[in-house]
Motif scaffolding. Sequence first.
Motif, short mmCIF file in Angstrom:
data_model
loop_
_atom_site.label_atom_id
_atom_site.label_comp_id
_atom_site.label_asym_id
_atom_site.label_seq_id
_atom_site.Cartn_x
_atom_site.Cartn_y
_atom_site.Cartn_z
N GLU A 412 0.82 -1.21 0.00
CA GLU A 412 0.00 0.00 0.00
C GLU A 412 0.85 1.26 0.00
O GLU A 412 0.33 2.37 0.00
CB GLU A 412 -0.91 0.01 1.23
N GLY A 413 2.17 1.10 0.03
CA GLY A 413 3.07 2.26 0.10
C GLY A 413 2.99 2.96 1.44
O GLY A 413 3.28 4.15 1.55
N GLU A 414 2.62 2.21 2.49
CA GLU A 414 2.42 2.81 3.81
C GLU A 414 3.33 2.17 4.87
O GLU A 414 2.97 2.11 6.04
CB GLU A 414 0.95 2.68 4.23
N LEU A 415 4.50 1.70 4.42
CA LEU A 415 5.45 1.12 5.35
C LEU A 415 6.61 2.10 5.55
O LEU A 415 7.26 2.50 4.59
CB LEU A 415 6.00 -0.20 4.82
N ASP A 416 6.83 2.52 6.80
CA ASP A 416 7.94 3.41 7.13
C ASP A 416 9.21 2.56 7.22
O ASP A 416 9.48 1.92 8.22
CB ASP A 416 7.67 4.10 8.47
N LYS A 417 9.99 2.55 6.12
CA LYS A 417 11.16 1.67 6.06
C LYS A 417 12.24 2.08 7.05
O LYS A 417 12.98 1.23 7.55
CB LYS A 417 11.72 1.65 4.64
N ASP A 418 12.34 3.37 7.33
CA ASP A 418 13.32 3.82 8.34
C ASP A 418 12.95 3.26 9.71
O ASP A 418 13.81 2.77 10.45
CB ASP A 418 13.36 5.35 8.38
N ALA A 419 11.66 3.34 10.05
CA ALA A 419 11.20 2.79 11.33
C ALA A 419 11.39 1.28 11.36
O ALA A 419 11.75 0.70 12.40
CB ALA A 419 9.73 3.14 11.56
N LEU A 420 11.17 0.63 10.21
CA LEU A 420 11.33 -0.82 10.11
C LEU A 420 12.75 -1.24 10.46
O LEU A 420 12.98 -2.10 11.33
CB LEU A 420 10.97 -1.29 8.70
N HIS A 421 13.72 -0.62 9.80
CA HIS A 421 15.12 -1.01 10.01
C HIS A 421 15.61 -0.59 11.39
O HIS A 421 16.41 -1.30 12.01
CB HIS A 421 15.99 -0.42 8.91
N LYS A 422 15.13 0.54 11.87
CA LYS A 422 15.53 0.99 13.21
C LYS A 422 15.00 0.04 14.28
O LYS A 422 15.71 -0.32 15.22
CB LYS A 422 14.99 2.41 13.46
N ALA A 423 13.74 -0.37 14.12
CA ALA A 423 13.14 -1.28 15.10
C ALA A 423 13.83 -2.64 15.07
O ALA A 423 14.05 -3.27 16.12
CB ALA A 423 11.65 -1.44 14.82
N MET A 424 14.19 -3.11 13.87
CA MET A 424 14.86 -4.40 13.75
C MET A 424 16.25 -4.35 14.37
O MET A 424 16.71 -5.33 14.97
CB MET A 424 14.97 -4.79 12.27
N ALA A 425 16.91 -3.22 14.21
CA ALA A 425 18.27 -3.09 14.74
C ALA A 425 18.28 -2.94 16.25
O ALA A 425 19.24 -3.34 16.92
CB ALA A 425 18.97 -1.90 14.08
N HIS A 426 17.22 -2.35 16.80
CA HIS A 426 17.15 -2.11 18.25
C HIS A 426 15.80 -2.59 18.79
O HIS A 426 14.94 -1.78 19.12
CB HIS A 426 17.34 -0.63 18.57
#
Length: 440
Positions: A412-426
Motif C-alpha cells: 500500500e506504500g504505507e510502510l515506514d522503512k526507516d522505522a522498520l530497520h531501526k526497530a529491527m536493529a534495536h
Amino acid sequence: MATDLVRPATHRKPWYSILYIQVLIAIFLGVLIGYLDPKLGKQLKPLGDAFIALIKMMIAPVIFCTVVHGISSMGDLKRVGRVGLKALIYFEVVSTVALLVGLIVGKILQPGAGFNIDPATIDPNSVATYVTKAKQEGIIPHLMAIIPDSYFGALARGDLLQVLLISILSGFAIAYLGRAGEPIAYAVEQAAKVFFGIIRMVVRVAPIGAFGAMAFTVGAYGLGSLWNLVALIATFYLTSILFVLIVLGAIARLSGFSIIRFIAYIKDELLIVLGTSSSETVLPQMIQKMEHLGASRPVVGLVIPTGYSFNLDGTNIYMTLATLFLAQATNTHLTIWQELGILGIAIITSKGASGVTGAGFITLAATLAIVPDIPIQSIAILIGIDKFMSECRALTNLIGNGVACVVISLSEGELDKDALHKAMAHPVQLGEALEPGAAA
C-alpha cells in the motif's frame, strides 16, 4: 491510537527484570515441576488457564476498537476494500503453500510408515468429543455461525469471526457518516487506550501463566509421551522451521527485511506463545509492535485480526502432514487424486480456526470427517502429543501474521522503512513496549 509508539530504553535494565527472561525461566521451571512431580504439575493448570482467560477477555474489545478505528480512519472506503482484498489473496496463497509443504514433506519423509495400526483396535469413545465437534463444523453451519445472535452477543462471547463481522460493519457505518462520525471514531480510539492499558497490567503476569501451562502439559502428558511419536513431532517442527526460514524468509527478503531479525523483534511474544500454546495471548501486543515496526495503523487494524482466522500457516502445515501421517500409520493407501482432494478440503476447513489451543486438532478432525478413506478414530493416536504440537502451530501462525502485516503495508506504500530497520536493529522488550505512554 497515539503515534508515540515504543521507544528503546535509555538505561539498561537488570536481566532478571526483563519479561522474556522471566518467561524463559518460568517455562523451564514449569517443565521441571511437571517432570519431577506430575501430580503437582497438573494442579498448576489454573495458573495457565487464568492468564489465558485474562487475555481472552480483552481480545474482543481490542479487535473491535482496532478494526473500527482502522476502517473509519481510512476515509476512502475503496481503500478499505483494496486492503482487505489484498490481505485475503495473500492469506489464501501463502496458506495454500503451507498446506502443500505439509503434503510434500509427509510424502517424502513418511513419518507414519511402519506403525501398522489397526483402526479397529482404537477406542472410538476416546475421540467422540472431537468427532462431534468436527461434524458440527460443516461448511454451512460454519458460515452461519459467523452471524451473531445479537450485536453485543458477539462481544460477550468473544467469537473472533463474529467480532470481526460487527467491527467491519461498524467501521463502514462510521466512515459513511463523514464528519458526523468523527466524534464516534475518536471515542473508539480513546476506549482502545483503556483496553491496552489493561493489557499492560495483565501481560506482567505472563511468566506465571507460562509456568502453570507448561507444568500442566508435562505433568499431564509426560515427556515420555513424546518418544512414541517423536518422528511426527520432529517432522512437524522441522517442516515449520523450514517454512518460516525459506517461504516466509523469501517473502520477507523481497519486502526488504530479514526474517531472522523479525523473529528477534517479536521474541517476547513468541516466548509467551510457547508457554501458553495460544497465539491469541499476544494479539494486542502484536498490534502495537507492528505499528512500531512502521506498518500503517489502518492496515495493522485490518490485517492482524483477520489473519488470526484466515492466515494460519502452522495449522495448515499440521493438517496435511498429520492427515498423511494417519494414512501411513493405518496403512491407508491414497492416490494422488485423493491427496489433492484432501488439499482442497483442507483449504476450506482451515479457514476460521482461531489461535486458541486445540483448534488445529478439531480442524483436523473436521477434515477427516469429510475424507472417508482415513478412519477418523485414528486421530486418537495424536491426542497425547497434540499439546506439544499446538505450540509449534501457534508460533508459526504468529510469525506468518506478522510478515503478512508488513507485506500488505508495503504494497500500500504505507510502510515506514526507516522505522522498520531501526526497530529491527534495536528491538524493544515487551515490558518497555507496554509502558504507559506507549501507543495503544
